[in-house]
Every structure is written in C-alpha cells, then in structure tokens.
Design a protein around this motif. Structure first.
Motif: not given
Lengths: 126, 126
Positions: B37-39, B81, B102, B104, B115-119
C-alpha cells in the motif's frame, strides 16, 4: 484480511492520544505494553513504564499538539500504521515546531495499543 | 524475537530506495508486492503495478531526496518500521520542501519488501 474500520480507529486514537498528551501525560501509560517501543528524537525506550517516565520528563511542562495530517493503513487483520504530521506549541516558545510521528497500533484480546512509536521534529528544509 | 539487524537493513533500504527514486524511478517496482500500500499526500494506491505507475507519473521529472533523519524499530521477527524525514529538491523549484515518510518492511522467503508506505510533505508550522 484487513482491519475493517482502520481509518476511524486511527482517527479516534490520534485524537485521544494528543488530547491526553496535552492534558494529562501520565494517562498515556495505558496505551503502551511491556514490549512497546518509543523512539523520541533518536533516543530509544522500551516498555510502558519507561515510556511513560520518558514522556513525563520531557523538557517542557505545557505543550499543545496540532494535527495537520493523519494517514492510516491496515496491517493484516490486527494492525494499523498511522503517520501524523503537525505542529507542537511549547509553553514559553512563540514559534510552533513541525513534527512527524508514526504509530503502529496492534490489537490484543480487547484493546488497541501502541506497538511502535517514532517521533521527530521536522525543521524547515531551507 | 525481533529482527537482529533491523537498523542496518533499514539504512540499506533507505539508501537504495531514494537513490533508485532519484535515478530510475521504475526500478522501485521490485520493492513492492501485489498487496503493498502507498498513501502519497492522502491518495491511496494498492499493489506494485499501480504504485510504480503512480510514482512514475508524479508531477516532476527530476527530483532529489535528502535524508535528514531515519529511525527504525523491529516489528516481531519479520518486520521493520522506519520513519524518514528529509528534504525534496524538485527541478525548477529552488526551495527544498520538507517531507516525512514511513515504510513498513516485511520479509518474505528471501527478500525484504515494502508492505506500507506513507508519504507527506511537511510545511513549516508557522
């Protein structure tokens, strides 16, 4: 599988976390567990007790958080990762400071708690 | 149990990620999986293919990341993380912009992946 209501859970958590931080910092203890981790401006702390002690002894008495953005993603069926950015207003300091904080929430039998917590002030890039 | 070498793995990942982002953005595809997932500035994207497409089509051709801080924590025995803060220099724009991101990381049989990517861009607080 993923947490059905992760966005709302994250929003409620973020609201509760900063309200408690700003009004009654020791009340944060219940959000952490013995294996929770906090990295605050590069220093690492392990466990609810040590984390509460660390937060209580931060070098400011009165502080107010303003949340500007919060973005959450589910992690499997029992985790949520949240990135918060905002501003920190510290008593006696007129200039708010930008910060970024990431939480990883996990669920035990009944409650959501903080598994990972990383906090950084963000200075203007130039 | 926790990832023994999480700090080094995170450092190597962060170095590789931004170098690849700045030199050959499509090379990032291998870091994501179909369920990653990318936000990015609140918009959500699911899966390696869609994420690579999204990153490729960001509204700037040339970009340079400067990493100012990176803090990593282990998550069980197959997760890490990482919170990165830094500056983004976009071609044709003299002012660098602060950002927080961030990741993960999770490990499959042989490789670490995102797995997780938030910018988020972080604007000066005042």
């Amino acid at each position: 599988m993923s947490v059905p209501d992760f966005d709302n859970i994250a929003k409620q958590f973020v609201e509760f976390y900063y309200k408690t931080f700003d009004e009654n910092r020791t009340g944060l203890a219940s959000l952490y567990r013995p294996f929770s981790m906090l990295t605050f401006e590069s220093g690492g702390t392990l466990g609810a007790e040590a984390i509460t002690e660390k937060l209580k002894n931060l070098p400011f008495e009165k502080v107010q958080h303003r949340v500007d953005t919060q973005d959450a993603q589910p992690v499997g069926d029992d985790g949520i990762v949240v990135l918060v950015t905002g501003a920190l207003m510290v008593e006696g300091n007129d200039r708010p400071m930008s910060y970024a904080q990431v939480f990883q929430l996990k669920k035990d039998a009944t409650n959501w708690f903080v598994y990972n917590d990383i906090f950084r002030l963000v200075y203007p890039a130039a």
